[in-house]
Scaffold this active site. Structure first.
Site, PDB file in Angstrom:
ATOM      1  N   ASN A   1      32.434  27.258  44.814  1.00  0.00           N
ATOM      2  CA  ASN A   1      31.607  28.169  44.958  1.00  0.00           C
ATOM      3  C   ASN A   1      31.852  29.391  46.372  1.00  0.00           C
ATOM      4  O   ASN A   1      31.262  30.354  45.798  1.00  0.00           O
ATOM      5  CB  ASN A   1      29.550  27.878  44.637  1.00  0.00           C
ATOM      6  CG  ASN A   1      29.584  27.460  43.656  1.00  0.00           C
ATOM      7  OD1 ASN A   1      29.227  27.429  43.090  1.00  0.00           O
ATOM      8  ND2 ASN A   1      28.858  25.992  44.051  1.00  0.00           N
TER       9      ASN A   1
ATOM     10  N   ASN B   1      76.169  46.534  42.838  1.00  0.00           N
ATOM     11  CA  ASN B   1      75.775  46.577  41.724  1.00  0.00           C
ATOM     12  C   ASN B   1      75.169  47.134  41.337  1.00  0.00           C
ATOM     13  O   ASN B   1      75.558  47.065  39.846  1.00  0.00           O
ATOM     14  CB  ASN B   1      75.311  45.238  41.511  1.00  0.00           C
ATOM     15  CG  ASN B   1      73.674  44.980  42.210  1.00  0.00           C
ATOM     16  OD1 ASN B   1      73.937  45.373  43.079  1.00  0.00           O
ATOM     17  ND2 ASN B   1      73.215  44.050  41.464  1.00  0.00           N
ATOM     18  N   TYR B   2      74.419  48.426  42.380  1.00  0.00           N
ATOM     19  CA  TYR B   2      73.859  49.369  41.715  1.00  0.00           C
ATOM     20  C   TYR B   2      74.322  50.701  42.590  1.00  0.00           C
ATOM     21  O   TYR B   2      74.375  50.846  43.281  1.00  0.00           O
ATOM     22  CB  TYR B   2      72.801  49.242  42.847  1.00  0.00           C
ATOM     23  CG  TYR B   2      71.458  49.345  42.095  1.00  0.00           C
ATOM     24  CD1 TYR B   2      71.172  50.651  40.814  1.00  0.00           C
ATOM     25  CD2 TYR B   2      70.836  50.380  43.532  1.00  0.00           C
ATOM     26  CE1 TYR B   2      70.043  51.374  40.460  1.00  0.00           C
ATOM     27  CE2 TYR B   2      69.683  51.131  43.087  1.00  0.00           C
ATOM     28  CZ  TYR B   2      69.128  51.736  41.252  1.00  0.00           C
ATOM     29  OH  TYR B   2      67.854  52.608  41.379  1.00  0.00           O
TER      30      TYR B   2
ATOM     31  N   ALA C   1      90.208  39.688  52.834  1.00  0.00           N
ATOM     32  CA  ALA C   1      89.417  40.272  54.085  1.00  0.00           C
ATOM     33  C   ALA C   1      89.345  41.734  54.209  1.00  0.00           C
ATOM     34  O   ALA C   1      90.007  42.190  54.117  1.00  0.00           O
ATOM     35  CB  ALA C   1      89.319  39.528  55.408  1.00  0.00           C
TER      36      ALA C   1
ATOM     37  N   ARG D   1      28.893  34.537  45.953  1.00  0.00           N
ATOM     38  CA  ARG D   1      29.551  33.837  46.766  1.00  0.00           C
ATOM     39  C   ARG D   1      31.118  33.873  47.545  1.00  0.00           C
ATOM     40  O   ARG D   1      31.113  33.419  49.114  1.00  0.00           O
ATOM     41  CB  ARG D   1      28.751  32.469  47.690  1.00  0.00           C
ATOM     42  CG  ARG D   1      27.547  32.321  47.069  1.00  0.00           C
ATOM     43  CD  ARG D   1      26.731  30.481  46.456  1.00  0.00           C
ATOM     44  NE  ARG D   1      27.367  30.981  45.314  1.00  0.00           N
ATOM     45  CZ  ARG D   1      27.013  29.585  44.172  1.00  0.00           C
ATOM     46  NH1 ARG D   1      26.383  28.556  45.450  1.00  0.00           N
ATOM     47  NH2 ARG D   1      26.279  29.246  43.180  1.00  0.00           N
TER      48      ARG D   1
HETATM   49  C1  UD1 Z   1      24.836  24.875  38.573  1.00  0.00           C
HETATM   50  C2  UD1 Z   1      23.154  24.408  38.463  1.00  0.00           C
HETATM   51  C3  UD1 Z   1      22.849  22.408  39.646  1.00  0.00           C
HETATM   52  C4  UD1 Z   1      24.505  22.140  39.254  1.00  0.00           C
HETATM   53  C5  UD1 Z   1      25.333  23.446  39.776  1.00  0.00           C
HETATM   54  C6  UD1 Z   1      27.004  22.057  39.990  1.00  0.00           C
HETATM   55  C7  UD1 Z   1      21.722  26.307  37.690  1.00  0.00           C
HETATM   56  C8  UD1 Z   1      20.543  26.389  37.578  1.00  0.00           C
HETATM   57  N1  UD1 Z   1      22.606  25.139  38.335  1.00  0.00           N
HETATM   58  O1  UD1 Z   1      23.978  25.229  40.038  1.00  0.00           O
HETATM   59  O2  UD1 Z   1      22.077  22.339  39.173  1.00  0.00           O
HETATM   60  O3  UD1 Z   1      23.887  21.225  40.304  1.00  0.00           O
HETATM   61  O4  UD1 Z   1      26.177  23.810  39.235  1.00  0.00           O
HETATM   62  O5  UD1 Z   1      27.906  22.848  40.365  1.00  0.00           O
HETATM   63  O6  UD1 Z   1      22.133  26.252  36.860  1.00  0.00           O
HETATM   64  N2  UD1 Z   1      27.044  31.119  34.477  1.00  0.00           N
HETATM   65  C9  UD1 Z   1      27.887  31.845  33.489  1.00  0.00           C
HETATM   66  N3  UD1 Z   1      26.438  33.152  33.200  1.00  0.00           N
HETATM   67  C10 UD1 Z   1      25.201  33.513  34.282  1.00  0.00           C
HETATM   68  C11 UD1 Z   1      25.362  32.255  35.506  1.00  0.00           C
HETATM   69  C12 UD1 Z   1      26.392  31.334  35.566  1.00  0.00           C
HETATM   70  O7  UD1 Z   1      28.016  31.562  32.393  1.00  0.00           O
HETATM   71  O8  UD1 Z   1      24.443  34.082  34.096  1.00  0.00           O
HETATM   72  C13 UD1 Z   1      27.928  30.566  34.711  1.00  0.00           C
HETATM   73  C14 UD1 Z   1      29.114  30.682  36.006  1.00  0.00           C
HETATM   74  O9  UD1 Z   1      30.454  31.570  35.920  1.00  0.00           O
HETATM   75  C15 UD1 Z   1      29.415  28.971  36.802  1.00  0.00           C
HETATM   76  C16 UD1 Z   1      27.956  28.597  36.249  1.00  0.00           C
HETATM   77  O10 UD1 Z   1      27.544  29.123  35.003  1.00  0.00           O
HETATM   78  O11 UD1 Z   1      30.864  28.979  35.586  1.00  0.00           O
HETATM   79  C17 UD1 Z   1      27.232  27.908  36.619  1.00  0.00           C
HETATM   80  O12 UD1 Z   1      27.069  28.858  37.710  1.00  0.00           O
HETATM   81  P1  UD1 Z   1      26.922  28.939  39.483  1.00  0.00           P
HETATM   82  O13 UD1 Z   1      26.118  30.033  39.585  1.00  0.00           O
HETATM   83  O14 UD1 Z   1      28.087  28.572  39.838  1.00  0.00           O
HETATM   84  O15 UD1 Z   1      25.883  27.902  39.215  1.00  0.00           O
HETATM   85  P2  UD1 Z   1      24.779  26.677  40.501  1.00  0.00           P
HETATM   86  O16 UD1 Z   1      24.602  27.679  41.614  1.00  0.00           O
HETATM   87  O17 UD1 Z   1      26.433  26.124  41.073  1.00  0.00           O
HETATM   88 CA    CA Z   2      28.553  26.172  40.794  1.00  0.00          CA
END
Ligand code: UD1
Ligand code: CA
Length: 489
Positions: free
Chosen positions: A253, A412-413, A449, A38
């Site tokens: 996000n 200087n250069y 000067a 996003r």
């Molecule tokens: C998630 C939650 C949602 C919550 C929100 C809060 C899920 C399915 N949903 O949604 O309920 O309200 O967070 O902020 O969990 N990440 C990984 N590996 C992956 C996918 C994501 O490490 O395969 C990490 C992302 O980098 C991120 C975090 O997990 O830091 C959350 O993922 P993100 O895609 O932002 O979830 P949300 O859609 O915000």
């Molecule tokens: Ca998130």
């Protein structure tokens, strides 16, 4: 009245008797493998900066205030090496999630790393406002409730985009399920209690049942949120603890969310400084990084940026449109409008600006003046010395009580190498002098000067290096006369 206070204490922190299980082995897992689609960015989401440092670093800093970095596991995947090298200095461990198949999958790949722990606190790498206090309350609540899964929830004015928490019954600590925005019914979308993306799990229960997650959802991913209903079906206790500081759970996000978090973080910082005795006018226009320190009775005017590891003493005034990065400013310094400084040191009582540019390695002495359109780099300017107008001072060592005239340049250069200019104490450099380095002007000397100084000047001397003035009397009159007769002079 009595009833009300009772229900408040139940909702608040757990009772001390219940947090007795402190000896449990606790790990922290930070989910940071996602791409951040996003944001429409080349940079992985968790490396986008708010408050002057990457999202992930904020979350790590909160985590390592609670547990040793050896017990903190950052789950990385998208641009893993870039993310790793950006936060490696914090000392945390890394788990690789090479394919990002959802937040549930992130925890699946962390299984080996988490073997040997009793509980795991799961944090989102994209929610940087979380504080150690809130994480600690969540953990204590989890331990006190003997839960298989505890989630941090928050009541938001605008819950859209977040997963919604469906409680077993109204007022119950227990959770029935978490429903993601995309799958929520119109009635569920009206629920304003959201899932923060922060959890605590009993490690054994998590991994005993994580295999029951499926990808039958809008994103065809393994959702960690589905563990709520999975664990409930397995007769585990699933509870939510609602924070009274909902801003802490905001996730970055989208660009708009990042900017909003950044603004909140900057306001928190300004308010902290004000509580410590610093005046910040129009704080919403100032950009002050989290690590910046400012001593009491200093006044910061509108539209000032204080960045990195900057430290400012007491009784200073930092006027508008000044940007200071990684610099040390002593007490009682006046910084007039529009100054730019990086990696500079400024002594007590100095006066800078307007429009001074202090580049790396500039050391401005006590009570010195650096004025309009003066650029300095890698120099020492001694106590009480002045360079007030239109000057470049680079690679120079300038003593105390020196006056640098307007328009002076240290050359200087030579096109290949940089050379040093030394100006000893109490020297007077006349306006528009050029000092061709390497060169030294001895103590107490004068430079006339417009001189071009290419040779060392001994102490107590006058050096003049310019063409002698020629005056041709009557020349102008003659020119006008010959012109009116159509002749050449
Ligand atoms: C998630 C939650 C949602 C919550 C929100 C809060 C899920 C399915 N949903 O949604 O309920 O309200 O967070 O902020 O969990 N990440 C990984 N590996 C992956 C996918 C994501 O490490 O395969 C990490 C992302 O980098 C991120 C975090 O997990 O830091 C959350 O993922 P993100 O895609 O932002 O979830 P949300 O859609 O915000
Ligand atoms: Ca998130």
């Amino acid at each position: 009245m009595k009833k009300k206070s009772k229900s408040l204490s139940v909702k608040g922190k757990p009772s001390p008797a219940r947090s007795a299980k402190q000896a449990a082995r606790i790990a922290v897992a930070i989910m940071a493998a996602g791409k951040g689609t996003r944001l429409k960015s080349q940079l992985p989401k968790v490396l986008h900066e708010v408050g002057g440092r990457p999202l992930l670093e904020h979350v790590i800093r909160a985590a390592i205030q609670l547990v040793n970095p050896a017990n903190v596991f950052a789950i990385i995947g998208h641009e893993a090496e870039r993310v790793r090298s950006a936060v490696q200095h914090t000392g945390v461990q890394f788990v690789l999630q090479s394919e990002q198949r959802g937040t549930g999958h992130a925890l699946m790949v962390a299984r080996d790393a988490l073997a040997g722990y009793d509980h795991v606190i799961v944090l989102s790498g994209d929610a940087p406002l979380i504080t150690p206090t809130t994480i600690r309350h969540l953990k204590d609540f989890h331990l006190g409730e003997c839960a298989g899964m505890t989630l941090l929830s928050a009541e938001l004015e605008n819950p859209s985009g977040y997963g919604r928490v469906l409680r077993k019954r109204k007022g119950s600590a227990e959770v029935q399920a978490i429903v993601e925005e995309k799958s929520a019914s119109p009635a569920q979308k009206k629920v304003r209690e959201i899932n923060s993306g922060f959890y605590v799990f009993d490690v054994n229960e998590l991994y005993a049942h994580i295999g029951d997650l499926s990808t039958e959802n809008a994103h065809a991913e393994y959702y960690l949120t589905d563990m709520a209903s999975v664990l409930r079906r397995a007769r585990q206790r699933v509870v939510a603890w609602k924070t009274s500081t909902p801003n802490e759970v905001l996730g970055g996000n989208t660009r708009a969310e990042l900017v909003d978090i950044d603004r909140k973080m900057r306001m928190i910082k300004c308010n902290q400084l004000m509580a410590e005795g610093v005046t910040v006018f129009y704080p919403e226009t100032c950009v002050i990084d989290s690590d910046v320190e400012v001593a009491p009775d200093t006044v910061i005017e509108p539209s000032v940026q204080l960045l990195g590891n900057t430290r400012i003493g007491k009784n200073c005034r930092v006027r508008s449109y000044t940007i200071i990065r990684d610099s040390r400013i002593g007490d009682g310094v006046t910084i007039r409008p529009g100054c730019i400084m990086e990696d500079a040191t400024v002594g007590e009582g100095a006066i800078l600006g307007p429009y001074s540019h202090l580049r790396p390695g500039s050391e401005i002495g006590e009570g010195a003046h650096v004025g309009n359109f003066v650029e300095t780099k890698k120099i020492k300017l001694g106590k009480g010395s002045k360079a007030n107008h239109l000057t470049y001072l680079g690679d120079a060592e300038i003593g105390a009580g020196v006056n640098i005239g307007a328009g002076t340049i240290t050359c200087n250069y030579d096109g290949v190498h940089k050379h040093k200019t030394v100006i000893e104490d109490d020297v007077f450099i006349g306006s528009d002098a050029t000092l061709v380095a390497p060169v030294k002007v001895g103590r107490g000397s004068y430079v006339g000067a417009a001189s071009c100084i290419t040779e060392d000047v001994p102490q107590e001397s006058l050096a003049i290096g310019r063409a002698r003035q020629v005056v041709k009397e009557g020349w102008a009159r003659k020119k006008r006369e010959t012109k009116s007769q159509g002749k050449k002079l």
